[in-house]
Design a protein around this motif. Structure first.
Motif, PDB file in Angstrom:
ATOM      1  N   MET A  16       0.593  -1.016  -0.060  1.00 49.89           N
ATOM      2  CA  MET A  16       0.239   0.089  -0.347  1.00 49.89           C
ATOM      3  C   MET A  16       0.964   1.491  -0.093  1.00 49.89           C
ATOM      4  SD  MET A  16      -2.774  -1.216   2.385  1.00 49.89           S
ATOM      5  CE  MET A  16      -3.664   0.643   2.832  1.00 49.89           C
ATOM      6  N   VAL A  17       2.015   0.983   0.814  1.00 50.14           N
ATOM      7  CA  VAL A  17       3.204   2.000   1.002  1.00 50.14           C
ATOM      8  C   VAL A  17       3.545   2.183  -0.234  1.00 50.14           C
ATOM      9  CG1 VAL A  17       5.601   3.605   2.025  1.00 50.14           C
ATOM     10  CG2 VAL A  17       3.756   2.300   2.929  1.00 50.14           C
ATOM     11  N   VAL A  18       4.007   1.399  -1.102  1.00 52.08           N
ATOM     12  CA  VAL A  18       5.180   2.050  -2.264  1.00 52.08           C
ATOM     13  C   VAL A  18       4.175   1.887  -3.403  1.00 52.08           C
ATOM     14  CG1 VAL A  18       6.355   0.679  -4.814  1.00 52.08           C
ATOM     15  CG2 VAL A  18       6.626  -0.093  -1.992  1.00 52.08           C
ATOM     16  N   PHE A  19       2.481   1.629  -3.506  1.00 54.65           N
ATOM     17  CA  PHE A  19       1.215   2.003  -4.411  1.00 54.65           C
ATOM     18  C   PHE A  19       0.960   2.774  -4.467  1.00 54.65           C
ATOM     19  CE2 PHE A  19      -3.136   2.070  -6.282  1.00 54.65           C
ATOM     20  CZ  PHE A  19      -2.522   2.485  -7.954  1.00 54.65           C
ATOM     21  N   TYR A  20       0.641   4.096  -2.663  1.00 57.21           N
ATOM     22  CA  TYR A  20       0.962   5.015  -2.192  1.00 57.21           C
ATOM     23  C   TYR A  20       1.638   6.736  -3.161  1.00 57.21           C
ATOM     24  CZ  TYR A  20       1.107   9.478   0.806  1.00 57.21           C
ATOM     25  OH  TYR A  20       0.785  10.994   1.695  1.00 57.21           O
ATOM     26  N   HIS A  21       3.297   5.950  -2.871  1.00 53.80           N
ATOM     27  CA  HIS A  21       4.139   6.801  -3.631  1.00 53.80           C
ATOM     28  C   HIS A  21       4.471   7.017  -4.495  1.00 53.80           C
ATOM     29  CE1 HIS A  21       6.649   7.046   0.908  1.00 53.80           C
ATOM     30  NE2 HIS A  21       5.760   7.343   0.366  1.00 53.80           N
ATOM     31  N   CYS A  22       3.735   6.208  -5.114  1.00 59.34           N
ATOM     32  CA  CYS A  22       3.444   6.008  -6.996  1.00 59.34           C
ATOM     33  C   CYS A  22       2.072   7.029  -7.203  1.00 59.34           C
ATOM     34  CB  CYS A  22       3.313   4.687  -7.289  1.00 59.34           C
ATOM     35  SG  CYS A  22       4.890   3.521  -7.536  1.00 59.34           S
ATOM     36  N   LEU A  23       1.167   7.146  -6.840  1.00 57.48           N
ATOM     37  CA  LEU A  23       0.210   7.836  -6.926  1.00 57.48           C
ATOM     38  C   LEU A  23       1.063   9.541  -6.709  1.00 57.48           C
ATOM     39  CD1 LEU A  23      -2.558   5.569  -5.325  1.00 57.48           C
ATOM     40  CD2 LEU A  23      -2.047   6.432  -8.200  1.00 57.48           C
ATOM     41  N   CYS A  24       1.631   9.695  -5.806  1.00 56.21           N
ATOM     42  CA  CYS A  24       1.819  11.472  -4.761  1.00 56.21           C
ATOM     43  C   CYS A  24       1.907  12.075  -6.286  1.00 56.21           C
ATOM     44  CB  CYS A  24       3.025  11.168  -3.940  1.00 56.21           C
ATOM     45  SG  CYS A  24       2.456  10.013  -2.408  1.00 56.21           S
ATOM     46  N   ALA A  25       2.875  11.650  -6.485  1.00 53.35           N
ATOM     47  CA  ALA A  25       2.761  12.824  -7.698  1.00 53.35           C
ATOM     48  C   ALA A  25       1.846  13.729  -8.901  1.00 53.35           C
ATOM     49  CB  ALA A  25       3.861  11.384  -9.325  1.00 53.35           C
ATOM     50  N   TYR A  26       0.648  12.450  -8.777  1.00 50.39           N
ATOM     51  CA  TYR A  26      -0.092  13.099  -9.465  1.00 50.39           C
ATOM     52  C   TYR A  26      -0.629  13.836  -8.592  1.00 50.39           C
ATOM     53  CZ  TYR A  26       0.304  10.409 -13.064  1.00 50.39           C
ATOM     54  OH  TYR A  26       1.036  10.266 -14.798  1.00 50.39           O
ATOM     55  N   THR A  27      -0.679  14.192  -7.307  1.00 48.70           N
ATOM     56  CA  THR A  27      -1.568  14.547  -6.500  1.00 48.70           C
ATOM     57  C   THR A  27      -0.781  16.004  -4.721  1.00 48.70           C
ATOM     58  OG1 THR A  27      -0.818  13.977  -4.091  1.00 48.70           O
ATOM     59  CG2 THR A  27      -2.254  12.438  -5.416  1.00 48.70           C
ATOM     60  N   PRO A  28      -1.478  16.864  -4.285  1.00 53.98           N
ATOM     61  CA  PRO A  28      -0.652  17.940  -4.143  1.00 53.98           C
ATOM     62  C   PRO A  28       0.253  17.723  -2.983  1.00 53.98           C
ATOM     63  CG  PRO A  28      -3.141  18.645  -4.025  1.00 53.98           C
ATOM     64  CD  PRO A  28      -2.964  16.841  -4.694  1.00 53.98           C
ATOM     65  N   LEU A  29      -0.098  16.397  -2.922  1.00 55.79           N
ATOM     66  CA  LEU A  29       0.963  15.551  -1.588  1.00 55.79           C
ATOM     67  C   LEU A  29       2.519  15.671  -2.162  1.00 55.79           C
ATOM     68  CD1 LEU A  29      -0.636  12.441  -0.640  1.00 55.79           C
ATOM     69  CD2 LEU A  29      -0.993  14.214   0.423  1.00 55.79           C
TER      70      LEU A  29
END
Length: 318
Positions: A16-29
């Motif tokens: 879940m953490v790995v996938f979360y970071h893969c998504l982060c570039a598309y978010t304000p995070l």
């Protein structure tokens, strides 16, 4: 006793953490210039973040108390173990990030969160807290444990109002200590599985997802914390009773879960240093789904390689 359920959940949280970071570039995070934001990815990322890190901290508290109760923990061995597994990777990879991946000074980097390595520093501080007083959680009574659980939950909620940089490692201790203590509580008082528990856990997952999607409603962050806590109370006893038969994921996934956690973010950050990958993020909105298995495989392979080098294997929490 081998807790296959714990191994399975630890691997799931790591994925879940790995996938979360893969998504982060598309978010304000992540403040990635030139990459278009995707609101749906932001909702999914917040949902994953709501469960992944609490699962890690709850597992850590659970295994700490189980080890303490079943075979005891020698003080010197405990300090050496946690220093090797948490503090050494924090310092070594932190210095690597400072040297090659960030413009921050070493002091600023470690003082304000240490990137994704905040988990290592935060968990190290949590173990230091329970270690003081010769493992005092092993001697507290039920009424005090419940009172402390409520108090730590209230502190976590109150921490949202503290005007400090949320990246501070000490701040993260305030935010997550209640789930670490919840793991201690669940290990100390073995709650038997009930038929209502899976329904309760599923209900909490649905509520947290809705709260992630409707982040503008009042008190959503407090409710999120509450329902994540209820989920853990329902999920762990039920899982230990029903899902403890076998290990679902390959053994290497669990064995190198800490190594993958430490390395994957650095691998992703290195890739994003190249303009060609930033352009790929713009051109392919489904890139996170393609990138996820690649980042995971690379991180796992690197962790397995580093483990074979005696002088280096400590840097992956071995």
């Amino acid at each position: 006793m081998k807790y296959h359920f714990i191994s399975n959940v630890r691997v799931l949280a790591m994925l879940m953490v790995v996938f979360y970071h893969c998504l982060c570039a598309y978010t304000p995070l992540w403040n990635m210039n030139g990459i278009e934001r995707v609101d749906e990815f932001y909702v999914v990322a917040k949902f994953l973040d709501s469960f992944s890190m609490p699962l890690f901290f709850c597992i850590s508290g659970f295994l700490y108390m189980k080890g303490l109760r079943q075979k005891g923990i020698a003080n010197a061995k405990f300090v050496i173990s946690k220093t090797r597994r948490l503090f050494v990777p924090l310092v070594v990879w932190g210095l690597f990030i400072c040297a090659f991946l960030t413009q921050d000074s070493v002091f600023h980097f470690f003082a304000y969160g240490a990137s994704h390595l905040w988990f290592c520093g935060t968990l190290f501080l949590m173990f230091a807290i329970v270690f003081v007083g010769n493992h005092w959680p092993n001697r507290t009574k039920l009424w005090l444990d419940i009172l402390l659980l409520v108090a730590f939950f209230c502190i976590s909620c109150f921490s949202l109002k503290i005007p400090y940089n949320p990246g501070l490692i000490g701040y993260k201790v305030l935010v997550y200590f209640y789930v670490f203590w919840l793991g201690i509580f669940l290990a100390k008082y073995e709650i038997h599985s009930q038929k209502i528990f899976p329904w309760m856990a599923g209900f909490c997952v649905a509520v947290v997802f809705l709260l992630s999607a409707k982040s503008g409603i009042p008190f959503h962050r407090y409710l999120n914390k509450f329902f994540v806590g209820v989920f853990l109370v329902a999920f762990f006893p039920w899982g230990l009773a029903k899902w403890n038969v076998r290990q679902v994921f390959p053994k290497a996934f669990d064995e190198f879960s800490m190594g993958v956690y430490i390395i994957h973010h650095i691998v992703l950050a290195c890739l994003l240093k190249f303009d060609v990958f930033v352009e790929l993020f713009n051109k392919c909105v489904f890139l996170p789904f393609l990138l996820f298995p690649v980042i995971f495989a690379l991180s796992l392979a690197l962790a397995m390689f580093l483990k074979k080098i005696p002088a280096v294997n400590r840097v992956i929490g071995w």
